[in-house]
Design a protein around this motif. Structure first.
Motif, PDB file in Angstrom:
ATOM      1  N   PRO A  11       1.439  12.521   6.125  1.00 46.45           N
ATOM      2  CA  PRO A  11       2.510  13.886   6.094  1.00 46.45           C
ATOM      3  C   PRO A  11       3.600  13.574   5.172  1.00 46.45           C
ATOM      4  O   PRO A  11       4.189  14.381   4.470  1.00 46.45           O
ATOM      5  N   ILE A  12       4.044  12.144   5.080  1.00 44.63           N
ATOM      6  CA  ILE A  12       5.139  11.735   4.251  1.00 44.63           C
ATOM      7  C   ILE A  12       4.511  10.822   3.361  1.00 44.63           C
ATOM      8  O   ILE A  12       3.781   9.902   3.705  1.00 44.63           O
ATOM      9  N   THR A  13       4.588  10.691   1.945  1.00 41.33           N
ATOM     10  CA  THR A  13       4.204   9.551   1.287  1.00 41.33           C
ATOM     11  C   THR A  13       4.957   8.311   1.565  1.00 41.33           C
ATOM     12  O   THR A  13       6.122   8.448   1.028  1.00 41.33           O
ATOM     13  N   THR A  14       4.489   7.233   1.811  1.00 38.23           N
ATOM     14  CA  THR A  14       5.184   5.910   1.979  1.00 38.23           C
ATOM     15  C   THR A  14       4.691   4.865   1.127  1.00 38.23           C
ATOM     16  O   THR A  14       3.318   4.842   1.001  1.00 38.23           O
ATOM     17  N   LEU A  15       5.433   3.894   0.980  1.00 39.98           N
ATOM     18  CA  LEU A  15       5.175   2.560   0.370  1.00 39.98           C
ATOM     19  C   LEU A  15       5.680   1.585   1.138  1.00 39.98           C
ATOM     20  O   LEU A  15       6.764   1.403   1.719  1.00 39.98           O
ATOM     21  N   VAL A  16       4.559   0.572   1.607  1.00 39.14           N
ATOM     22  CA  VAL A  16       4.915  -0.689   2.195  1.00 39.14           C
ATOM     23  C   VAL A  16       4.669  -2.074   1.154  1.00 39.14           C
ATOM     24  O   VAL A  16       3.657  -2.006   0.408  1.00 39.14           O
TER      25      VAL A  16
ATOM     26  N   TYR B  10       0.976  -1.411  -0.033  1.00 38.61           N
ATOM     27  CA  TYR B  10      -0.184   0.024   0.142  1.00 38.61           C
ATOM     28  C   TYR B  10       0.963   1.191  -0.128  1.00 38.61           C
ATOM     29  O   TYR B  10       2.245   1.107   0.403  1.00 38.61           O
ATOM     30  N   VAL B  11       0.209   2.157  -0.456  1.00 46.18           N
ATOM     31  CA  VAL B  11       0.869   3.826  -0.402  1.00 46.18           C
ATOM     32  C   VAL B  11      -0.089   4.466   0.607  1.00 46.18           C
ATOM     33  O   VAL B  11      -1.031   4.300   0.562  1.00 46.18           O
ATOM     34  N   LEU B  12       0.538   5.164   1.442  1.00 49.48           N
ATOM     35  CA  LEU B  12       0.055   5.784   2.463  1.00 49.48           C
ATOM     36  C   LEU B  12       0.275   7.356   2.263  1.00 49.48           C
ATOM     37  O   LEU B  12       1.535   7.890   2.118  1.00 49.48           O
TER      38      LEU B  12
ATOM     39  N   GLU C 146       9.613  -0.748   3.818  1.00 44.60           N
ATOM     40  CA  GLU C 146       8.945   0.465   3.632  1.00 44.60           C
ATOM     41  C   GLU C 146      10.028   1.361   2.816  1.00 44.60           C
ATOM     42  O   GLU C 146      11.195   1.355   3.247  1.00 44.60           O
ATOM     43  N   TYR C 147       9.479   2.416   2.239  1.00 39.42           N
ATOM     44  CA  TYR C 147       9.809   3.270   1.352  1.00 39.42           C
ATOM     45  C   TYR C 147       9.281   4.618   1.704  1.00 39.42           C
ATOM     46  O   TYR C 147       8.100   4.777   1.828  1.00 39.42           O
TER      47      TYR C 147
END
Length: 289
Positions: free
Chosen positions: A135-140, A130-132, A149-150
């Motif tokens: 406040p920061i765009t992250t990818l798990v 998923y992409v969240l 996690e990125y």
């Protein structure tokens, strides 16, 4: 970290590159359209736009044979049939938590890569994530090797953690659905958990699950008195989230068994969803037995 399978890596790379564009594209798309998704929910303009963007890009990848979205009634055939070839099927919730657009709160994109024709059991997933848009765009991203996690910026992804695991000591919980609509057995379980953990509930599945991955604990959207099958969609939400949490050392459940073991009948089947630390999910299943 690079995903070893080149098709899966291209799916992940495509979603990563699209995430910044999706986030920026939310501006000016906070209203609704005159239509509903296959589950009967009012669609946000951003839901439709994100689905079209991801559908066009993912369907064009060589090795992707099917694309399916929470926003579309049917599977889109875009190559070889995964049932008879080496092609994969990609299922996507393009904008999870889009009802949070109005209040400008967190939302995300969920995806699963199945080595089977849809609808399929979660046990056939080869990757999910998923992409969240926080406040920061992250990818798990979870594979059979690890959960990583990125941080995403400008279409690029930077590795933050190579081996994400659910912390052993649970801290947070979040439960969906109206409390008066909870069955008595789940309500009793929830009252126990409320005395032990801190409430964290934001109304977007991705944000709530990410809290569990970060701090340990449990998230659940149970069967309801008015909706015994639950609210969340198995192919687009339950299976991918269950896969991520299980690969990170936690458990998933529909109240009786792993979400990944549930046999789907239809593309848009719903399921109760519970994820978190092993001990908490064990207690849940004992309470509902």
């Amino acid at each position: 970290m690079t995903v070893s399978d080149p098709v899966v890596e291209e799916v992940v790379a495509t979603i990563s590159r699209s995430a910044t564009e999706i986030r920026q594209g939310l501006i000016g798309r906070r209203g609704t359209v005159d239509g509903e998704n296959p589950s009967g929910e009012t669609q946000a303009e951003a839901d439709v736009w994100a689905d079209e963007l991801l559908g066009d890009r993912l369907a064009s990848i060589d090795g992707v044979g099917q694309y399916a979205s929470e926003e579309r009634p049917d599977v889109v055939d875009c190559g070889d049939d995964p049932a008879t070839s080496d092609a994969y099927a990609v299922a996507v919730d393009p904008l999870d938590g889009s009802s949070n657009l109005k209040s400008n709160n967190a939302m995300g994109t969920i995806f699963g890569v199945y080595d089977a024709a849809l609808p399929a059991r979660g046990e056939t997933l080869v990757a999910a994530g998923y992409v969240l848009y926080g406040p920061i765009t992250t990818l798990v991203i979870a594979t059979d090797e690890t959960v990583a996690e990125y941080e995403l910026s400008g279409g690029e992804r930077r590795l933050v953690e190579r081996d994400v695991t659910v912390p052993e000591e649970p801290v947070v919980y979040g439960f969906g659905g109206r409390v008066p609509d909870w069955p008595d057995d789940f309500r009793a379980y929830a009252r126990e958990i409320e005395r032990e953990l801190k409430l964290r509930y934001g109304g977007a599945l991705i944000g709530d699950v990410n809290q569990v991955l970060t701090y340990g604990g449990t998230f659940g959207y149970p069967a309801l008195e008015s909706r015994p099958a639950g609210k969340l969609r198995l192919q687009f939400e339950g299976n991918p989230i269950g896969y991520v949490v299980e690969q990170a050392g936690g458990r998933s459940s529909d109240g009786e068994r792993s979400l990944l073991a549930v046999e789907p009948d239809e593309l848009h089947d719903r399921s109760p969803l519970h994820v978190g630390n092993d001990e908490l999910i064990d207690r849940l299943e004992a309470a509902l037995a």
